[in-house]
Design an enzyme around this catalytic site. Structure first.
Site, mmCIF file in Angstrom:
data_model
loop_
_atom_site.group_PDB
_atom_site.id
_atom_site.type_symbol
_atom_site.label_atom_id
_atom_site.label_comp_id
_atom_site.label_asym_id
_atom_site.label_seq_id
_atom_site.Cartn_x
_atom_site.Cartn_y
_atom_site.Cartn_z
ATOM 1 C CG HIS A 1 -1.957 -1.048 1.225
ATOM 2 N ND1 HIS A 1 -1.710 -2.310 1.724
ATOM 3 C CD2 HIS A 1 -3.228 -1.063 0.773
ATOM 4 C CE1 HIS A 1 -2.810 -3.048 1.595
ATOM 5 N NE2 HIS A 1 -3.742 -2.309 1.017
ATOM 6 C CG ASP B 1 -3.793 -5.422 -4.408
ATOM 7 O OD1 ASP B 1 -4.857 -4.852 -4.078
ATOM 8 O OD2 ASP B 1 -3.015 -5.912 -3.568
#
Length: 442
Positions: A270, A342
């Site tokens: 992230h 993702d």
């Protein structure tokens, strides 16, 4: 007297000759025995007479009836192919993108993504969901906004249990994967999957980014940890696949993640780009084991992680690497299902690469759905980049159709619709959750 007899004999011979000649002439005009008569011209060639010159309505002589031609079996229809053929290029491209949204109700930006860009679906985060009533209104509102579109929406969340949960507070919490794995009970894991599926289905959600099939082999991993079912591929395979099946049995699409394995990383993707130095020999022994078994058990969707794996591809993260998506997942593991990236707005991508280029390369490498979870501007940049790639031939018409057909087939398989959901029976769900967790002390 001899002259008279002679005249009679001559007359008789002449009569016999005439008779024989007549018989020969009659025989020559008759059809030969066993010979078929030629077919007569088609009746009804004119309005006044039949085609053979007889008055209309008279039956003309005909030969033996011709054998009937065998019926050609009709080719089975493919509703997915028919739907694809009806779609515009822009509608097809929209199916390749799943986006996030701001706020707790549809707004003009959301409607634009549906009506102008024809997006394939939405992902929801905690800040989109306040309580059960509002969540249901949001999801049903998006379905209503999509009613003029040809294809129903994916409505998705990351609902794993434990610390990764998006469900409203009214619903009882489900345990993290590690606690499920520690029980060693495949039956229990399947029950948890069933509860996850029931929760989502009651709200009209149809896609769950779970289960996690990463093997948590690195204790310092900052992003996986207790989201994994264990530290051994065998337990992760057994428990993860049971959860996958439990979700699927409720009519919700499970997504196994994060291929090819996010368990041995020390960087949170992230925030940054993890680098994994393992080669294929190591991956085949550990990280790939749960994914390979899930594929054999009919996994519908695989999510690709943002990992740089120099031994496989030194130039591209797994999430848009042909070596990982096509060569490893498609070819070596024989996976034919849907592949989703993702979230492309994560730091692993946007801090190092151009999100537009990454999205196009993902599709070129064999991916089907680009996940763009945040930032309306980035969502539209990705959609436009895909349109430009199709227009320029970077993504051929054949490639586009192949990628979109896969997505449409998945939506057809799970019978996605724009019909409003009734909402959950919260009391019953919570009672069932308690009854399933109690024997395990959870």
């Amino acid at each position: 007297m001899d002259g008279i007899h002679t005249q009679h004999r001559k007359r008789n011979l002449w009569m016999i000759a005439c008779l024989l000649l007549a018989l020969l002439l009659i025989g020559g005009c008759s059809p030969r025995q066993g010979a078929a008569e030629p077919p007569s011209p088609s009746a009804g060639a004119g309005h006044g007479t039949a085609g053979n010159g007889n008055p209309q309505g008279e039956t003309a002589p005909s030969g033996p009836a011709a054998p009937e031609a065998p019926e050609t079996p009709e080719a089975p229809t493919d509703p997915t192919a028919e739907l694809l053929a009806q779609m515009s290029t822009e509608e097809k491209i929209g199916q390749l993108v799943l986006v996030g949204m701001d706020g707790t109700q549809p707004d003009d930006a959301t409607r634009s993504l549906i009506e102008e860009y024809h997006v394939g679906g939405f992902i929801f985060y905690k800040d989109n969901i306040q309580d059960a009533k509002q969540a249901l209104e949001l999801f049903n509102g998006l379905k209503a906004a999509n009613h003029n579109e040809k294809v129903p929406l994916f409505l998705s969340v990351d609902e794993e249990g434990g610390r990764v949960s998006r469900m409203p507070e009214e619903l009882a919490k489900l345990p993290a994967a590690r606690k499920i794995g520690n029980t060693g009970s495949e039956e229990f894991a399947g029950q948890i999957g069933g509860l996850l599926g029931r929760e989502l289905a009651s709200f009209g959600l149809n896609l769950d980014f779970a289960p996690v099939l990463d093997v948590n082999s690195n204790p310092d991993n900052p992003v996986i940890g207790d989201r994994a079912f264990g530290t051994k591929p065998e337990i992760v395979s057994k428990m993860g696949i049971a959860v996958m099946k439990g979700i699927r049995e409720q009519g919700v699409i499970p997504v196994v993640k994060h291929f090819p394995g996010h368990g041995d990383t020390s960087v949170d993707s992230h925030l940054g780009l993890p680098v994994v130095e393992h080669d294929l020999t190591r991956l085949r022994k550990l990280e790939l084991v749960p994914f390979k078994q899930a594929i054999q058990e009919g996994a519908d969707v695989v999510m690709i992680a943002h990992l740089l794996m120099p031994k496989l591809d030194p130039d591209h993260p797994a999430s848009f690497s042909k070596a990982v998506i096509n060569d490893l997942l498609r070819q070596e593991l024989g996976y034919e299902g849907t592949i989703i990236s993702d979230d492309m707005t994560m730091g692993a991508v946007v801090e190092h690469y151009d999100i537009r280029d990454a999205a196009v390369k993902f599709v070129q490498a064999g991916g089907n759905i680009v996940l763009v979870g945040h930032d309306e501007e980035k969502e539209k940049q990705v959609l436009q980049a895909l349109r430009d790639a199709v227009s320029s031939g970077g993504i051929s018409a054949e490639m586009l159709d192949e990628r979109v057909y896969n997505v449409l087939k998945l939506k057809e398989k799970y019978a996605l619709t724009n019909e409003a959901a009734p909402g959950p029976d919260t009391k019953r769900l919570n009672r069932d959750i308690g009854n399933i967790l109690k024997p395990y002390g959870l």
